[in-house]
Design a protein around this motif. Structure first.
Motif, mmCIF file in Angstrom:
data_model
loop_
_atom_site.group_PDB
_atom_site.id
_atom_site.type_symbol
_atom_site.label_atom_id
_atom_site.label_comp_id
_atom_site.label_asym_id
_atom_site.label_seq_id
_atom_site.Cartn_x
_atom_site.Cartn_y
_atom_site.Cartn_z
ATOM 1 N N ALA A 151 35.168 12.063 48.689
ATOM 2 C CA ALA A 151 36.058 11.524 49.701
ATOM 3 C C ALA A 151 37.389 12.277 49.670
ATOM 4 O O ALA A 151 37.951 12.521 48.603
ATOM 5 C CB ALA A 151 36.288 10.047 49.445
ATOM 6 N N GLY B 67 21.748 5.138 46.756
ATOM 7 C CA GLY B 67 21.973 4.009 45.853
ATOM 8 C C GLY B 67 20.822 3.755 44.913
ATOM 9 O O GLY B 67 19.867 3.064 45.265
ATOM 10 N N TYR C 29 35.395 10.912 36.164
ATOM 11 C CA TYR C 29 36.669 10.937 36.890
ATOM 12 C C TYR C 29 37.740 11.686 36.124
ATOM 13 O O TYR C 29 38.135 11.262 35.038
ATOM 14 C CB TYR C 29 37.158 9.510 37.154
HETATM 15 C C1 FNR Z 1 30.657 7.542 43.925
HETATM 16 N N1 FNR Z 1 30.341 7.112 45.217
HETATM 17 C C2 FNR Z 1 31.106 7.540 46.286
HETATM 18 N N2 FNR Z 1 30.779 7.165 47.563
HETATM 19 C C3 FNR Z 1 31.463 7.653 48.625
HETATM 20 O O1 FNR Z 1 31.118 7.322 49.767
HETATM 21 N N3 FNR Z 1 32.507 8.509 48.437
HETATM 22 C C4 FNR Z 1 32.924 8.900 47.203
HETATM 23 O O2 FNR Z 1 33.868 9.694 47.076
HETATM 24 C C5 FNR Z 1 32.225 8.385 46.076
HETATM 25 N N4 FNR Z 1 32.586 8.704 44.805
HETATM 26 C C6 FNR Z 1 31.800 8.351 43.726
HETATM 27 C C7 FNR Z 1 32.104 8.846 42.446
HETATM 28 C C8 FNR Z 1 31.272 8.560 41.377
HETATM 29 C C9 FNR Z 1 31.592 9.150 40.025
HETATM 30 C C10 FNR Z 1 30.132 7.741 41.563
HETATM 31 C C11 FNR Z 1 29.204 7.447 40.411
HETATM 32 C C12 FNR Z 1 29.839 7.233 42.813
HETATM 33 C C13 FNR Z 1 29.057 6.431 45.462
HETATM 34 C C14 FNR Z 1 27.927 7.464 45.490
HETATM 35 O O3 FNR Z 1 28.018 8.283 46.649
HETATM 36 C C15 FNR Z 1 26.523 6.790 45.520
HETATM 37 O O4 FNR Z 1 26.404 5.978 46.642
HETATM 38 C C16 FNR Z 1 26.299 5.979 44.228
HETATM 39 O O5 FNR Z 1 26.568 6.763 43.088
HETATM 40 C C17 FNR Z 1 24.869 5.470 44.121
HETATM 41 O O6 FNR Z 1 23.974 6.546 44.102
HETATM 42 P P1 FNR Z 1 23.241 7.031 42.719
HETATM 43 O O7 FNR Z 1 24.316 7.503 41.775
HETATM 44 O O8 FNR Z 1 22.540 5.816 42.206
HETATM 45 O O9 FNR Z 1 22.317 8.123 43.166
#
Ligand code: FNR
Length: 380
Positions: A58, A302, A352
């Motif tokens: 983001a 997710g 992070y």
């Molecule tokens: C995220 N997620 C996330 N979503 C989003 O829309 N913008 C973002 O910048 C972020 N940043 C982010 C950082 C970190 C470290 C995590 C773990 C998650 C959510 C991410 O895109 C995703 O939807 C979730 O991690 C679930 O997917 P997985 O990890 O189960 O494949």
């Protein structure tokens, strides 16, 4: 036959496979000006693949949009130059990359806001819990100010400018971040939107802010290079709505009319803080509910594994699947899936902020030692 390795038309781009890299905030832009730099280009370049899609972390559309120290921006010339390095690294491997653009709204802190003002939001409703300030200290959330109509217009204009900058930086498209409790989601959901003007009240009015942003951004990129991410039934950042089914049905139908490249849906069954791999079997299945209403390609995200991603595409509940944590730890995730290779486990402590550690030093398949790489990732 593998569904993940079938080509897919996603608006104007033709993907060679459906293993998408999810947007992932990593808080490693160059400080103090939130500029993407060489380390970020290396990270995205590592995760690029021929005909694969990456959605960036983001990215702030303005100084006021900021909510996390270290998140990159796309509102200054230096930031645009920094992103050029990123898109070049991805394109060098024939990959595609979309910029995820956001405004954090109430999920910010006055220490990050111009003039030290309180963060702006649809209404003065404080989020439960704690956040971080500019220095990274844990602080309680502040009650935001309700944005004026003039400010709302400016923010919509900032999304347009961010799209223009994304185009100049060489991005293949833009994803509008309307999920996870940030500003656009705050407008959509009635817990955070208590406005009584044209942007509040009915579902139609609450969707207006998103649709005006979509209009501006598609005016820059074309409808077929713009996606939107939503998180129905999401609870992240203390968001909620009294009738998510009705709200996100309307959102899906309206976005469908605009013939966007895709709708990106975060499944509520996955733990929203991504701090465990446990899935909630009772959560509604969002992709299957909204795909038909949208009518175009859907990316689901997710808690997916290779296996569940194959089944959701076979069931036609989604067309592609975005992977977050697996992509953090496996720069060559599509290859590993294709070859049935082992997966590196991820290190949550380095998600992070920080440096190259836990960012660009995860090994590729040919250097991974099978013994130290469990087949399934365990929560850490
Ligand atoms: C995220 N997620 C996330 N979503 C989003 O829309 N913008 C973002 O910048 C972020 N940043 C982010 C950082 C970190 C470290 C995590 C773990 C998650 C959510 C991410 O895109 C995703 O939807 C979730 O991690 C679930 O997917 P997985 O990890 O189960 O494949």
């Amino acid at each position: 036959m593998s569904a993940l390795f079938q080509p897919l038309n996603l608006g104007a781009i033709l993907l060679k496979h459906r293993v998408v890299m999810a947007p992932l905030t990593r808080l490693r832009s160059q400080q103090p000006d939130d500029v993407p730099h060489g380390l970020n280009a290396e990270y995205y370049g590592q995760r690029a693949s021929d005909g694969g899609l990456i959605i960036t972390e983001a990215t702030d559309t303005s100084e006021q949009a900021r909510g996390y120290p270290g998140a990159p921006g796309i509102y200054t010339a230096d930031q645009v130059r920094g992103w050029q390095g990123v898109t070049e690294a991805v394109h060098a491997k024939q990959g595609f990359i979309f910029s995820q653009i956001w405004h954090t709204g109430r999920i910010s802190h006055s220490s990050m806001q111009p003039g030290g003002r309180l963060p702006g939001a649809p209404s003065a409703v404080v989020a439960a819990g704690n956040h971080m300030d500019r220095q990274g200290n844990v602080v309680p959330f502040e009650t935001p100010r309700a944005l004026t109509l003039g400010e709302i217009e400016e923010i919509i204009g900032d999304f347009r400018k961010a799209a223009e900058h994304a185009l100049a930086a060489g991005f293949d498209g833009v994803e509008i971040h309307s999920a996870n409790g940030y500003l656009i989601d705050q407008f959509l959901q009635d817990h955070t939107n208590r406005r009584e003007d044209a942007y509040g009240g009915s579902i139609e009015n609450r969707t207006q802010f998103l649709l005006e942003i979509v209009e501006q951004v598609t005016g820059v990129f074309g409808h077929d290079r713009v996606g939107v991410r939503i998180a129905p039934w999401g609870v992240s950042a203390d968001i909620r709505d009294s009738d998510p089914q009705a709200l996100f049905s309307h959102v899906s139908v309206e976005l469908g009319k605009r013939k966007l490249a895709y709708l990106h849906i975060v499944e509520p069954r996955a733990n929203q803080r991504s701090d465990t791999n446990a899935l909630d079997p009772n959560a509604p299945d969002a992709s299957s509910r909204f795909k038909g209403l949208f009518g175009g390609p859907v990316i689901a995200a997710g808690g997916f594994t290779q296996e569940t991603a194959e089944s959701v595409i076979h069931a036609r509940h989604a067309d592609a699947v975005a992977f977050g944590r697996l992509f953090i730890a496996n720069p060559d995730l599509p290859d590993r899936f294709r070859m049935g290779g082992p997966l590196n486990p991820y290190d949550r402590a380095t998600f992070y902020g920080g440096d190259a550690r836990g960012y660009t030093d995860y090994p590729y398949l040919d250097t991974a030692t099978p013994d130290s790489s469990p087949k399934t990732v365990t929560p850490q």
